[in-house]
Design a protein around this motif. Structure first.
Motif, PDB file in Angstrom:
ATOM      1  N   GLY A 143     -19.033  46.450  61.455  1.00 20.34           N
ATOM      2  CA  GLY A 143     -19.944  45.451  61.996  1.00 20.34           C
ATOM      3  C   GLY A 143     -20.835  44.807  60.966  1.00 20.34           C
ATOM      4  N   THR A 144     -20.605  45.075  59.675  1.00 20.37           N
ATOM      5  CA  THR A 144     -21.408  44.524  58.595  1.00 20.37           C
ATOM      6  C   THR A 144     -20.589  44.528  57.322  1.00 20.37           C
ATOM      7  OG1 THR A 144     -23.429  44.818  57.273  1.00 20.37           O
ATOM      8  CG2 THR A 144     -22.359  46.806  58.090  1.00 20.37           C
ATOM      9  N   THR A 145     -20.996  43.694  56.347  1.00 20.81           N
ATOM     10  CA  THR A 145     -20.320  43.703  55.053  1.00 20.81           C
ATOM     11  C   THR A 145     -21.054  44.571  54.033  1.00 20.81           C
ATOM     12  OG1 THR A 145     -21.524  41.695  54.402  1.00 20.81           O
ATOM     13  CG2 THR A 145     -19.347  41.399  55.411  1.00 20.81           C
ATOM     14  N   ASP A 146     -22.163  45.164  54.413  1.00 20.41           N
ATOM     15  CA  ASP A 146     -22.927  46.042  53.516  1.00 20.41           C
ATOM     16  C   ASP A 146     -22.425  47.477  53.697  1.00 20.41           C
ATOM     17  OD1 ASP A 146     -24.751  46.998  51.725  1.00 20.41           O
ATOM     18  OD2 ASP A 146     -26.441  46.992  53.131  1.00 20.41           O
ATOM     19  N   VAL A 147     -21.250  47.767  53.113  1.00 21.78           N
ATOM     20  CA  VAL A 147     -20.602  49.065  53.366  1.00 21.78           C
ATOM     21  C   VAL A 147     -20.374  49.866  52.088  1.00 21.78           C
ATOM     22  CG1 VAL A 147     -19.477  48.201  55.440  1.00 21.78           C
ATOM     23  CG2 VAL A 147     -18.292  48.040  53.242  1.00 21.78           C
ATOM     24  N   ALA A 148     -20.887  49.406  50.943  1.00 21.43           N
ATOM     25  CA  ALA A 148     -20.698  50.129  49.688  1.00 21.43           C
ATOM     26  C   ALA A 148     -21.250  51.545  49.801  1.00 21.43           C
ATOM     27  CB  ALA A 148     -21.373  49.378  48.544  1.00 21.43           C
ATOM     28  N   GLY A 149     -20.447  52.512  49.382  1.00 20.85           N
ATOM     29  CA  GLY A 149     -20.855  53.914  49.435  1.00 20.85           C
ATOM     30  C   GLY A 149     -20.360  54.664  50.659  1.00 20.85           C
ATOM     31  N   ARG A 150     -19.844  53.957  51.656  1.00 19.19           N
ATOM     32  CA  ARG A 150     -19.331  54.628  52.846  1.00 19.19           C
ATOM     33  C   ARG A 150     -17.972  55.251  52.562  1.00 19.19           C
ATOM     34  NH1 ARG A 150     -21.241  51.810  58.437  1.00 19.19           N
ATOM     35  NH2 ARG A 150     -23.153  50.805  57.698  1.00 19.19           N
ATOM     36  N   LEU A 151     -17.656  56.286  53.314  1.00 18.71           N
ATOM     37  CA  LEU A 151     -16.398  57.008  53.147  1.00 18.71           C
ATOM     38  C   LEU A 151     -15.474  56.718  54.323  1.00 18.71           C
ATOM     39  CD1 LEU A 151     -17.707  60.502  51.944  1.00 18.71           C
ATOM     40  CD2 LEU A 151     -16.941  58.573  50.535  1.00 18.71           C
ATOM     41  N   VAL A 152     -14.204  56.523  54.027  1.00 20.31           N
ATOM     42  CA  VAL A 152     -13.181  56.342  55.045  1.00 20.31           C
ATOM     43  C   VAL A 152     -12.008  57.249  54.699  1.00 20.31           C
ATOM     44  CG1 VAL A 152     -13.850  53.951  55.527  1.00 20.31           C
ATOM     45  CG2 VAL A 152     -12.088  54.416  53.817  1.00 20.31           C
ATOM     46  N   THR A 153     -11.129  57.441  55.653  1.00 16.92           N
ATOM     47  CA  THR A 153      -9.926  58.236  55.426  1.00 16.92           C
ATOM     48  C   THR A 153      -8.725  57.306  55.448  1.00 16.92           C
ATOM     49  OG1 THR A 153     -10.927  60.168  56.495  1.00 16.92           O
ATOM     50  CG2 THR A 153      -8.523  60.166  56.239  1.00 16.92           C
TER      51      THR A 153
END
Length: 333
Positions: free
Chosen positions: A165-175
């Motif tokens: 829901g946002t483009t500020d996602v740096a640092g998030r973890l996904v699989t």
């Protein structure tokens, strides 16, 4: 204002008369619809597909300066992946190219706390974004200083908004296919990779993507294509001539670096150098000629429909000569 009112009144009068004529000649109206509807529908459908796969260019600065280098097997003429050391040797004497990069495409399962979706993935070398002229919207892009096997990724703005829901996602973890990956940045809006068939939304280091696919960290990675941005004075023809002239020496050098079992792929490989302005499209490669032929046939159908319509209108006009004469006598415009 009065002029606008006169135009609106004239348009309304014309519309009423047109509807009245259609209702007075239902069979003629039906024949016109039958003549034009299939041709217009076919032309619109085929052109919509052609625009995406055949006509549309990459959403990057100056796509006409991009060139692709692709490998094929001389024995079968089938596609053959290019070993990544070839890129290093080509870059040692850039010549016609201002910069070069490599990529491969795939599809992966991406999972977060709130999403579980399939998405197009590209494995890229660090130069990929600079060659295409793509800038980050947030965070950063993959760099030369990053470990080639680092579990990091760059997201498209489209996917970031869809998942988080946002483009500020740096640092998030996904699989990604069962492996934890850190998102380090988001590309600018509108960029979805170089694959035109729907686009790609996740960008990983090329070596890491190959490692995910093979589970062999020591294997020499193979990529789908190289991308080069031409130097200011270069053309596709000069780049082609230069690469093909250097290929035998590069071919021997790359083969010497590979395990014996893999050398055969390089020894029987030839390169094709073409414009990359329209990106990569599997649909275009497989059905490009058929789509162009279908579009030509649809245009012929449309032309036949227009000719039929013209004949119907002329026949109708001839049948109404007495009516027209009476109207002219009465002063009707």
């Amino acid at each position: 204002m009065s002029a606008m009112l006169r135009i609106a009144d004239a348009a309304w009068t014309d519309c009423r008369q047109a509807v009245r004529r259609l209702l007075r000649s239902p069979w003629l109206s039906l024949m016109v619809i039958v003549a034009l509807t299939p041709a217009i529908a076919a032309s619109t459908t085929i052109f919509s597909l052609l625009k995406v796969t055949v006509l549309q260019q990459l959403h990057v600065p100056n796509p006409g300066a991009l060139v692709s280098i692709e490998g094929s097997d001389t024995r079968t003429s089938n596609y053959s992946g290019i070993f990544l050391p070839t890129l290093r040797l080509l870059k040692e004497t850039p010549g016609s190219f201002a910069s070069m990069a490599a990529y491969l495409t795939s599809a992966s399962r991406l999972e977060t706390d709130s999403a579980n979706i399939s998405t197009g993935v590209e494995g890229v070398t660090p130069e990929y974004f600079a060659v295409l002229g793509v800038q980050p919207m947030s965070g950063r892009l993959i760099r030369d200083s990053d470990d080639p096997l680092a579990p990091i990724a760059v997201m498209s703005a489209r996917l970031a908004v869809r998942v988080f829901g946002t483009t500020d996602v740096a640092g998030r973890l996904v699989t990604v296919d069962g492996r934890t990956v850190e998102i380090i940045g988001v590309t600018e809006r509108g960029f979805t990779g170089v694959r035109m068939d729907g686009g790609d939304d996740l960008f990983l280091p090329a070596a890491f993507l190959r490692f995910m696919q093979t589970a062999d960290a020591k294997a020499v990675p193979r990529v789908q294509q190289f991308i080069g941005r031409l130097a200011p004075s270069a053309t596709v023809d000069t780049a082609r001539a230069e690469v093909l002239a250097r290929w035998p020496a590069i071919q021997a050098a790359v083969a010497a670096e590979l395990p014996t079992a893999q050398r055969v792929f390089v020894e029987n490989q030839r390169l094709t150098i073409e414009s990359f302005a329209r990106g990569f499209s599997g649909t275009r490669l497989t059905y490009g000629r058929a789509l162009n032929l279908a579009m030509a046939l649809a245009l012929v159908m449309l032309a036949i429909g227009c000719v039929n319509l013209t004949a119907l209108v002329l026949a109708r006009s001839l049948a109404r000569q007495d009516e027209f004469a009476l109207k002219r006598a009465l002063g009707v415009s």
